[in-house]
Enzyme design. Structure first.
Site, short mmCIF file in Angstrom:
data_model
loop_
_atom_site.label_atom_id
_atom_site.label_comp_id
_atom_site.label_asym_id
_atom_site.label_seq_id
_atom_site.Cartn_x
_atom_site.Cartn_y
_atom_site.Cartn_z
N ARG A 144 0.83 -1.20 0.00
CA ARG A 144 0.00 0.00 0.00
C ARG A 144 0.87 1.26 0.00
O ARG A 144 0.56 2.26 -0.68
CB ARG A 144 -0.92 -0.02 1.22
CG ARG A 144 -1.88 1.13 1.21
CD ARG A 144 -2.93 1.06 2.29
NE ARG A 144 -3.56 2.38 2.40
CZ ARG A 144 -4.08 2.84 3.52
NH1 ARG A 144 -4.06 2.10 4.63
NH2 ARG A 144 -4.63 4.04 3.54
N GLY A 162 4.73 10.31 -8.49
CA GLY A 162 5.77 9.34 -8.84
C GLY A 162 6.45 8.71 -7.65
O GLY A 162 6.28 9.12 -6.50
N HIS A 186 -5.31 -7.11 -3.16
CA HIS A 186 -6.37 -7.22 -2.15
C HIS A 186 -6.53 -8.65 -1.64
O HIS A 186 -7.33 -8.88 -0.75
CB HIS A 186 -7.71 -6.71 -2.71
CG HIS A 186 -7.78 -5.22 -2.82
ND1 HIS A 186 -8.83 -4.55 -3.36
CD2 HIS A 186 -6.90 -4.25 -2.43
CE1 HIS A 186 -8.62 -3.24 -3.31
NE2 HIS A 186 -7.44 -3.03 -2.77
N SER A 187 -5.81 -9.59 -2.21
CA SER A 187 -5.82 -10.92 -1.58
C SER A 187 -5.08 -10.85 -0.25
O SER A 187 -5.13 -11.77 0.57
CB SER A 187 -5.24 -12.00 -2.51
OG SER A 187 -3.85 -11.86 -2.68
#
Ligand SMILES: *[C@@H]1O[C@H](CO)[C@@H](O)[C@H](O)[C@H]1NC(C)=O
Ligand SMILES: *[C@@H]1O[C@H](CO)[C@@H](O)[C@H](O)[C@H]1NC(C)=O
Ligand SMILES: *[C@@H]1O[C@H](CO)[C@@H](O)[C@H](O)[C@H]1NC(C)=O
Length: 338
Positions: free
Chosen positions: A71, A81, A197-198
C-alpha cells in the site's frame, strides 16, 4: 467459460511482451538517466541483500508488513511518482496526512533499513529505492512473484497532502480505471494490481453502504453473495459517525494467512468480494475476462502481477541529479539540519 478464457489469453500475453520494452518516459519528457539493473552494484554492493535481510527479519515477527508496504508503494508511486515523498514527515501537511492515507504503516521497517544502509554505505541508496526493493521482497514472502526492481531512483524534496489524488476504496471500477489511466497504466494493470487485495484489510466504513444501504436504496448491494453479506454484517454492524470502525480482511480466505493467491479473483466470480470496486470487475467486459483468466490460472496472474508492479515502480521517477539521497527517510536533508 472455456470460450471466455481463450479470448482472454492474448490480453495478458501481449502485455507481457512489452515488459522490458516499456519505458517510464514514453511521454516525450526530456531524456534523463534511466533506472538500472543493480544500480548500486559498485557503490553499495550488497544493498539489495541488506534490504532483503531486514525484510525477512521483520516478516518473521509481523506479517502485516507485506500488505503495508504494498500500500505504501502504491501511495508513493501514484502521487507525484515513486520519489519516497510518502515517507516524509516534514512540512505542515505531508502526503501521509491525507485522508486517503489513513492507517498507512511500514515506516518503522523503512527507518530500520535506512539505518542499516547509513552504516554500510552512507549517502548512497535512496529511500525511494528502499521502498521499492522492500516491497518486492515482502510480497515475495507472501507467495507473490518476484519482479525486477531497477534502481537509481532519487528522493523527492516535497510532500503535500493537497496533491494526494488517490481514490477512496469505495469508488466504482470506472472511476478506478480512469485514475489508473491518468497515471499511464491500463485496465490489465488495474485488474492485476487489485489482486494485492488478496492481502490486507479495510475499514468497515468503506463497506457498510454495501451491507445496509447500497446507493441509497436502504437494501444491501444486490450483487453480494449471501454468504459474504452475512459474515460482513456480523463484523461490521450498522454504524454512526464516530463509532469504532473495525477492520475486515479484503479477502477472508487468503488475507489472514498473508498468502498472495488467485482466491481474490475466484471470490469475485462467486460474488464474494468485499469492496464494491472488486465486485464490479465483473461489470466491464475486459475486467471480467481478466478476472476469469486469473481465477483459472495462478501462473498468468503471477506474470501479470510482476509486470504491473514493475510498471508502477517506474512512474515518474527522479534520476541523475534530480532530488537527493535522504539521510533520514522522514526528512529532506535540508529539513533535517534545520
Ligand atoms: C521469491 O524470490 C526468489 C528469488 O528471486 C525466487 O526464486 C522465488 O521464486 C520467489 N518466490 C515466488 C513465490 O515467486
Ligand atoms: C445509483 O442510483 C442512481 C440514481 O438512482 C443510479 O442512476 C445509479 O445507476 C445507481 N448506481 C448503481 C451502482 O447502482
Ligand atoms: C455464493 O458463494 C458460494 C460459496 O460460499 C458459492 O458456492 C455460490 O455459487 C455463490 N453464489 C453465486 C451466485 O455466485
Amino acid at each position: 467459460m472455456g470460450r471466455m478464457k481463450c479470448m482472454a489469453m492474448p490480453l495478458v500475453a501481449l502485455a507481457l511482451l512489452s515488459l522490458f520494452l516499456w519505458t517510464a518516459d514514453a511521454s516525450g519528457a526530456p531524456p534523463k538517466p534511466r533506472l538500472q539493473w543493480h544500480y548500486y552494484r559498485n557503490s553499495c554492493r550488497y544493498a539489495e541483500e541488506y534490504v532483503r535481510h531486514q525484510v525477512h527479519l521483520y516478516w518473521n515477527t509481523d506479517k502485516t508488513i507485506a500488505p503495508k508496504l504494498a500500500r505504501l508503494a502504491y501511495s508513493d508511486c501514484f502521487v507525484n511518482g515513486c520519489d519516497g515523498s510518502i515517507l516524509l514527515d516534514e512540512g505542515p501537511n505531508p502526503e501521509k496526512k491525507a485522508p486517503q492515507n489513513r492507517g498507512l504503516g511500514g515506516f518503522v521497517l523503512i527507518d530500520k533499513i535506512r539505518e542499516v544502509l547509513n552504516s554500510r554505505c552512507p549517502g548512497v541508496v535512496s529511500c525511494a529505492d528502499i521502498l521499492q526493493l522492500a516491497t518486492r521482497d515482502a510480497l515475495n514472502l507472501t507467495g507473490a512473484p518476484s519482479y525486477p526492481v531497477f534502481t537509481g531512483r532519487r528522493d523527492g524534496m516535497k510532500s503535500d497532502a493537497a496533491s494526494v489524488d488517490l481514490p477512496s476504496p469505495d469508488i466504482t471500477w470506472q472511476k478506478g480505471l480512469s485514475y489508473f489511466q491518468s497515471k499511464g497504466l491500463n485496465v490489465l494493470d488495474m485488474t492485476t494490481l487489485l489482486g494485492a487485495h488478496s492481502l490486507g484489510q479495510t475499514h468497515c466504513s468503506y463497506v457498510v453502504d454495501r451491507l445496509y444501504n447500497f446507493n441509497g436504496s436502504g437494501k444491501p448491494d444486490p450483487s453480494m453473495n449471501a454468504t459474504i453479506l452475512n459474515s460482513l454484517r456480523k463484523q461490521c454492524p450498522p454504524r454512526k459517525k464516530g463509532d469504532h470502525d473495525p477492520l475486515v480482511y479484503l479477502d477472508p480466505e487468503s488475507g489472514p494467512k498473508y498468502k498472495f493467491s488467485e482466491s481474490y479473483y475466484k471470490r469475485i466470480l462467486t460474488r464474494e468480494a468485499v469492496l464494491g470496486i472488486d465486485q464490479q470487475l465483473l461489470y466491464g467486459s475486459d475486467t471480467e475476462q481478466i478476472t476469469e483468466e486469473f481465477a483459472a490460472g495462478f501462473e498468468d496472474l503471477r506474470k501479470a502481477f510482476a509486470e504491473s508492479m514493475y510498471k508502477m515502480g517506474n512512474i515518474n521517477v527522479l534520476t541523475g541529479n534530480q532530488g537527493e539521497i535522504r539521510q533520514n527517510c522522514r526528512y529532506t536533508n535540508k529539513g533535517k539540519s534545520n
